[in-house]
Design an enzyme around this catalytic site. Sequence first.
Site, mmCIF file in Angstrom:
data_model
loop_
_atom_site.group_PDB
_atom_site.id
_atom_site.type_symbol
_atom_site.label_atom_id
_atom_site.label_comp_id
_atom_site.label_asym_id
_atom_site.label_seq_id
_atom_site.Cartn_x
_atom_site.Cartn_y
_atom_site.Cartn_z
ATOM 1 C CG ASN A 129 -1.694 1.212 1.475
ATOM 2 O OD1 ASN A 129 -1.809 2.043 0.579
ATOM 3 N ND2 ASN A 129 -2.264 1.348 2.670
ATOM 4 C CE LYS A 141 -0.024 3.286 4.789
ATOM 5 N NZ LYS A 141 0.067 3.402 6.218
ATOM 6 C CG HIS A 157 -5.657 2.056 5.430
ATOM 7 N ND1 HIS A 157 -5.224 3.011 6.324
ATOM 8 C CD2 HIS A 157 -4.637 1.179 5.289
ATOM 9 C CE1 HIS A 157 -3.985 2.703 6.698
ATOM 10 N NE2 HIS A 157 -3.606 1.604 6.083
ATOM 11 C CD GLU A 192 -2.726 5.604 6.837
ATOM 12 O OE1 GLU A 192 -2.712 5.558 5.600
ATOM 13 O OE2 GLU A 192 -1.815 5.131 7.553
ATOM 14 C CD GLU A 233 -3.326 -2.378 7.567
ATOM 15 O OE1 GLU A 233 -2.199 -2.586 7.109
ATOM 16 O OE2 GLU A 233 -3.990 -1.360 7.290
ATOM 17 N N GLY A 285 2.737 2.247 10.752
ATOM 18 C CA GLY A 285 3.760 3.276 10.576
ATOM 19 C C GLY A 285 4.506 3.660 11.844
ATOM 20 C CB SER A 333 5.309 -1.911 12.148
ATOM 21 O OG SER A 333 4.953 -0.555 12.404
#
Length: 256
Positions: free
Chosen positions: A13, A15, A100, A102, A170, A176, A214
């Site tokens: 991904n 992003k 996701h 985000e 996730e 991240g 991660s």
Amino acid sequence: MATPGIRPLVAGNWKMNGSLAMTDTLIRALRAKQSDIQLPVDILVCPPFPYLSTAASLMSGSNLQLGAQDCHASPNGAHTGDVAAGMLREIGCHSVILGHSERRTDHDESSAEIASKAKAAAAAGLTPIICVGETKHQRDTGEALKIVEKQIIESFSIDFNAEKTVIAYEPVWAIGTGLVPMKQDIEAMHRHIRELLKHRFTDGAGIKILYGGSVKPSNALEIMSIAEVNGALVGGASLKVEDFWAIIEGCAKSTI
Ligand code: PGA
């Protein structure tokens, strides 16, 4: 092997990262590696929308799969700035990441909205990759299993074909940050998700359950070897071909 009979998937991904030049370099390098070494792992690359067509041309004739990072729930219409699932399918996408964390945060996406997008994606012939995961607070207060269960039930309401559906677990706090849950926590979550999928869906035993957050070359083999982990959704480490490939190799080793 993480789940006998399920072919693992490693998805990158990107992003909102990359450029045309990076798309060119990264896809060519991945393609060269994949044609040299055939590994028992599906490889999916999800660049930002503007680079999808270029990536599709660069992948043409290879076994690499292309994915997008979102789609709209409607097939067309007055939705400025949005992209329909059918458009993604038309330019060669195989999958689409949905929900996701985000997007749930930046765009206030609800699980009901994600369920509509997943339905539209499946109708267009795309594989929806539905993301779920708890926050640090929810983990610390012992609510993680309950929260993820609720997200799956609400984001995933129709009986999809297992071959064409993926769940990505996730933990929000692992994305991240370099932090990864303890091995037993990943295993407990993935086993819980598998039981839920088997209970709710005809093909629940065959739906891929990815881990994301991660994942890097140094932890890929260990994470991919955990029961019911069927691959990885990789963010930062998917932007460097050596790292991404090392994760794919770690995943392949876990199947031996
Ligand atoms: P990360 O991101 O690998 O950079 O933690 C994972 C993701 O958000 O899909």
